[in-house]
Design an enzyme around this catalytic site. Structure first.
Site, PDB file in Angstrom:
ATOM      1  N   LYS A  62       0.832  -1.204   0.000  1.00  0.00           N
ATOM      2  CA  LYS A  62       0.000   0.000   0.000  1.00  0.00           C
ATOM      3  C   LYS A  62       0.869   1.258   0.000  1.00  0.00           C
ATOM      4  O   LYS A  62       1.850   1.348   0.715  1.00  0.00           O
ATOM      5  CB  LYS A  62      -0.902   0.011   1.235  1.00  0.00           C
ATOM      6  CG  LYS A  62      -1.858  -1.171   1.282  1.00  0.00           C
ATOM      7  CD  LYS A  62      -2.717  -1.163   2.527  1.00  0.00           C
ATOM      8  CE  LYS A  62      -1.897  -1.345   3.791  1.00  0.00           C
ATOM      9  NZ  LYS A  62      -2.760  -1.542   4.991  1.00  0.00           N
ATOM     10  N   THR A  70      -8.316  10.104   7.706  1.00  0.00           N
ATOM     11  CA  THR A  70      -7.714   8.888   7.145  1.00  0.00           C
ATOM     12  C   THR A  70      -7.568   7.775   8.182  1.00  0.00           C
ATOM     13  O   THR A  70      -6.964   6.750   7.900  1.00  0.00           O
ATOM     14  CB  THR A  70      -6.330   9.201   6.569  1.00  0.00           C
ATOM     15  OG1 THR A  70      -5.504   9.769   7.604  1.00  0.00           O
ATOM     16  CG2 THR A  70      -6.421  10.195   5.411  1.00  0.00           C
ATOM     17  N   GLY A 128      -7.990   4.575  10.116  1.00  0.00           N
ATOM     18  CA  GLY A 128      -8.605   3.287   9.859  1.00  0.00           C
ATOM     19  C   GLY A 128      -8.672   2.867   8.403  1.00  0.00           C
ATOM     20  O   GLY A 128      -9.360   1.894   8.078  1.00  0.00           O
ATOM     21  N   THR A 129      -7.949   3.542   7.518  1.00  0.00           N
ATOM     22  CA  THR A 129      -8.035   3.189   6.102  1.00  0.00           C
ATOM     23  C   THR A 129      -7.480   1.789   5.829  1.00  0.00           C
ATOM     24  O   THR A 129      -8.022   1.051   5.006  1.00  0.00           O
ATOM     25  CB  THR A 129      -7.285   4.210   5.229  1.00  0.00           C
ATOM     26  OG1 THR A 129      -5.983   4.441   5.775  1.00  0.00           O
ATOM     27  CG2 THR A 129      -8.040   5.527   5.168  1.00  0.00           C
ATOM     28  N   GLY A 130      -6.400   1.407   6.520  1.00  0.00           N
ATOM     29  CA  GLY A 130      -5.838   0.079   6.307  1.00  0.00           C
ATOM     30  C   GLY A 130      -6.778  -1.019   6.769  1.00  0.00           C
ATOM     31  O   GLY A 130      -6.932  -2.054   6.101  1.00  0.00           O
ATOM     32  N   CYS A 131      -7.403  -0.805   7.920  1.00  0.00           N
ATOM     33  CA  CYS A 131      -8.394  -1.768   8.433  1.00  0.00           C
ATOM     34  C   CYS A 131      -9.553  -1.892   7.463  1.00  0.00           C
ATOM     35  O   CYS A 131     -10.019  -3.005   7.148  1.00  0.00           O
ATOM     36  CB  CYS A 131      -8.919  -1.311   9.788  1.00  0.00           C
ATOM     37  SG  CYS A 131      -7.661  -0.964  11.030  1.00  0.00           S
TER      38      CYS A 131
END
Length: 276
Positions: A171, A206, A208-211
């Site tokens: 990412k 932004t 929590g975008t990975g979760c």
């Protein structure tokens, strides 16, 4: 009888609601799947940072996974913050015991605000025990550097593949650009990376975008899409959630995305068994 599309998330709880278990359940539900959870740790945090973390006992964690899987077997699963070595080991053993499939591993190490979210001795256990079970591993740029010691995306992907990761989503591969966000998808056995692009969204929200991304990919895998399509749809979901939440003032730090920008009706397994 129709059946829901169950997804299991194994991750930490975010008291401010923007990341972790809370973000996962919102995402899974918004896509129309049925969310289940096993909590690895409780965090005291908000949009400005993390104050404290307390891990759940490995036995309770294993029991959560076993009880969910024995009654409602998940079609896909994801992991987020696994916290410490004991919980990594308990998770891996429970996944093997329950035959978990379509597993998306988000190797959460550092929060958006810069707080360490995993004990260092857990990283080795995660690479050794969890990575080989994964359908897809989704490190961000800093996590990929930490895990591999490399800065080149292909070198990172190959090293992660050597650790047992069949497929890897790197990412934020082009970290410096402000007009576009670029990720790189490595598929097992392929010689080249697939470049995935999305317009950058100008927002401070932004958290929590990975979760959110890993939960979305797991959901789309459960709905029958292949890894490439599930990843592309997950990335689009995050972009739209960022856009929908860009102008919302919530919290004094990195606010959450808008997970519920376009919620879907609950989907059923029977519908997807005959999908074109």
């Amino acid at each position: 009888m129709k059946q829901y599309i169950p997804i299991l998330t194994v991750a930490g709880s975010d008291s401010s609601g923007g990341a972790g278990i809370q973000a996962d359940i919102k995402t899974i539900s918004a896509i129309g799947c049925y969310g289940m959870s096993a909590i690895t740790a409780i965090t005291a945090q908000n949009t400005t940072g993390v104050r404290s973390i307390q891990g759940i006992s490995p036995q309770i964690l294993a029991d959560q996974i076993d009880m969910a899987c024995s009654d409602i077997p998940p079609i896909a699963a994801k992991t987020g913050m696994l916290f410490d070595r004991a919980n990594v080991e308990a998770t891996a053993e429970a996944f093997i015991r329950n035959g978990i499939r379509n597993l998306v591993v988000d190797p959460v190490m550092v929060s958006t605000s810069g707080s360490l979210l995993i004990e260092r001795d857990a990283i080795e256990s995660m690479t050794r025990l969890i990575f080989p079970l994964a359908t897809l591993v989704t490190p961000n740029r800093n996590e990929a550097i930490e895990l591999t010691g490399e800065t080149d995306p292909m070198a990172q992907a190959l090293k992660l593949h050597d650790m047992g990761c069949r497929n890897v989503l790197l990412k934020g591969g082009d970290f410096e650009r402000t007009d576009m966000k670029i990720d790189y998808l490595y598929l097992d056995g392929e010689e080249d990376l697939i470049t995935l692009t999305a317009d950058a969204v100008n927002t401070n929200n932004t958290h929590g975008t990975g979760c959110t991304l890993s939960a979305a990919i797991a959901s789309y895998l459960a709905l029958g899409f292949d890894i490439t399509e599930a990843t592309m749809r997950g990335k689009l979901f995050v972009t739209r959630a960022l856009q929908a939440g860009a102008r919302v003032a919530i919290g004094r730090g990195h606010g959450p995305v808008n997970h519920l920008f376009g919620p879907r009706h609950m989907k059923f397994k029977r519908t997807y068994e005959n999908k074109d």
